[in-house]
Design a protein around this motif. Structure first.
Motif, PDB file in Angstrom:
ATOM      1  N   SER A 110      -6.270  -9.005   6.215  1.00 31.84           N
ATOM      2  CA  SER A 110      -5.471  -8.369   5.162  1.00 31.84           C
ATOM      3  C   SER A 110      -5.761  -6.873   5.134  1.00 31.84           C
ATOM      4  O   SER A 110      -6.906  -6.451   5.271  1.00 31.84           O
ATOM      5  CB  SER A 110      -5.778  -8.988   3.795  1.00 31.84           C
ATOM      6  N   VAL A 111      -4.698  -6.098   4.973  1.00 29.41           N
ATOM      7  CA  VAL A 111      -4.794  -4.633   4.965  1.00 29.41           C
ATOM      8  C   VAL A 111      -4.048  -4.114   3.741  1.00 29.41           C
ATOM      9  O   VAL A 111      -2.964  -4.610   3.405  1.00 29.41           O
ATOM     10  CB  VAL A 111      -4.178  -4.031   6.247  1.00 29.41           C
ATOM     11  N   ALA A 112      -4.611  -3.110   3.087  1.00 28.83           N
ATOM     12  CA  ALA A 112      -3.923  -2.416   1.990  1.00 28.83           C
ATOM     13  C   ALA A 112      -3.927  -0.932   2.313  1.00 28.83           C
ATOM     14  O   ALA A 112      -4.937  -0.387   2.774  1.00 28.83           O
ATOM     15  CB  ALA A 112      -4.611  -2.675   0.654  1.00 28.83           C
ATOM     16  N   ALA A 113      -2.782  -0.278   2.088  1.00 23.99           N
ATOM     17  CA  ALA A 113      -2.640   1.142   2.431  1.00 23.99           C
ATOM     18  C   ALA A 113      -1.644   1.790   1.493  1.00 23.99           C
ATOM     19  O   ALA A 113      -0.800   1.122   0.901  1.00 23.99           O
ATOM     20  CB  ALA A 113      -2.175   1.288   3.881  1.00 23.99           C
ATOM     21  N   PRO A 114      -1.718   3.120   1.347  1.00 29.13           N
ATOM     22  CA  PRO A 114      -0.714   3.823   0.542  1.00 29.13           C
ATOM     23  C   PRO A 114       0.678   3.619   1.115  1.00 29.13           C
ATOM     24  O   PRO A 114       0.853   3.358   2.318  1.00 29.13           O
ATOM     25  CB  PRO A 114      -1.145   5.295   0.647  1.00 29.13           C
ATOM     26  N   ALA A 115       1.677   3.777   0.256  1.00 30.05           N
ATOM     27  CA  ALA A 115       3.055   3.492   0.657  1.00 30.05           C
ATOM     28  C   ALA A 115       3.508   4.324   1.851  1.00 30.05           C
ATOM     29  O   ALA A 115       4.272   3.852   2.692  1.00 30.05           O
ATOM     30  CB  ALA A 115       3.993   3.727  -0.530  1.00 30.05           C
TER      31      ALA A 115
END
Length: 316
Positions: A94-99
């Motif tokens: 899972s990866v989370a990043a700015p838009a």
């Protein structure tokens, strides 16, 4: 009853011959015969009858064979899974990043990697940088990308890219003929601005203030990709990261901006547990994906400034 007896039985059922079963298992024919006798004694009934030069399984042996086949199919699946894990082709990441990264560029850059990993389950979340740091600290994601530094005992952080914001202009705009745009050039230009809670807005506003230029905000949008859409349709100009607007490569131009507005991208990972092999490989691919925009590299020249390069064709 043990696994070697089951292997001898399974190989003999498959080949119809004790000799060929020994060849398949890498043991001698007498060793296979000994294992079959021990297995028959354990079962309490005869497994094979001799028929000419070969062996014919009894009805009881055929009844056992189906279950043994299922067992060995299961071990083969385990072996294939272990091989896939070892090659980093299986797992969940899972990866989370700015838009600005998550909306378009990461999908474009990571697609080749994911296309070659059909057994890898990948989740990408678009989150603000403050929220990304919270998710990593809470160990709710494997990899976080943030434009804000983060110091936490349970999080490893490193800068993987330093990029310069660029001026986004419609192709037919009078300023499109310039290779470098100065803040003064944008005086009185209708500006497509990001929302007030965007991490880059303060740096952009400071650049205008330092040059004594009033920014003429005409439209406010939540995403850099949205700003590129407005620019592409002639609604104004904007300042954005160089990796946004890939779908508008024929409608917008990117120009170097002075004074430079630089931002760092931090790679955040939880350190309270070892990363999966799949996550390690994905981290390597993320580094390669952002490398073309990393100004820290010697001799760096952003691909968006090259006359012979189209940003939409980048292959990190």
């Amino acid at each position: 009853m043990n696994i070697r007896q089951l292997e001898a039985f399974h190989a003999t059922m498959e080949t119809g011959s004790v000799t060929r079963a020994g060849e398949k298992l890498g043991i001698s024919q007498p060793a296979v015969s000994k294992l079959l006798r021990a297995f028959a004694d354990t079962c309490g009934f005869q497994l094979f009858v001799r028929s000419g030069a070969g062996l014919t399984p009894t009805l009881e042996a055929r009844l056992l064979a189906g279950e043994v086949e299922r067992m060995f199919s299961g071990t083969q699946r385990i072996a294939r899974l272990a091989d896939a894990v070892r090659k980093r082709e299986w797992g969940e990441v899972s990866v989370a990043a700015p838009a600005a990264l998550a909306t378009r560029y990461l999908a474009h850059a990571l697609a080749p990697f994911l296309a070659g990993q059909p057994d890898l389950h990948f989740t990408l979340q678009s989150r603000s940088s403050p929220r990304v740091t919270e998710l990593v600290a809470a160990q709710q994601i494997d990899i976080g990308l943030s434009v804000l530094p983060f110091d936490h005992p349970h999080v490893d952080a490193e800068i993987i890219m330093r990029f310069a914001m660029v001026c986004i202009l419609p192709v037919q705009h009078p300023l499109a003929g310039k290779q470098v745009i100065e803040i003064e050039d944008l005086r009185n230009e209708p500006f497509i601005s990001l929302a007030r809670d965007d991490c880059s807005l303060m740096s952009i506003d400071r650049a205008f203030q330092m040059r004594g230029v009033q920014k003429r905000n005409r439209i406010e949008v939540p995403l850099s990709e949205t700003a590129c859409g407005f620019v592409a349709n002639g609604a104004g100009v904007s300042i954005a990261p160089p990796f946004v607007g890939l779908d508008y490569s024929d409608q917008i131009v990117r120009r170097k901006l002075l004074p430079e507005i630089t931002m760092d991208v931090w790679l955040l990972t939880p350190n309270t547990r070892p990363p999966s092999l799949a996550a390690e490989r994905l981290v390597d691919f993320v580094r390669a994906a952002v490398a073309p925009f990393d100004q820290r590299k010697a001799g760096h020249q952003p691909p968006s400034y090259r006359a012979d390069a189209k940003i939409g064709n980048l292959k990190p």
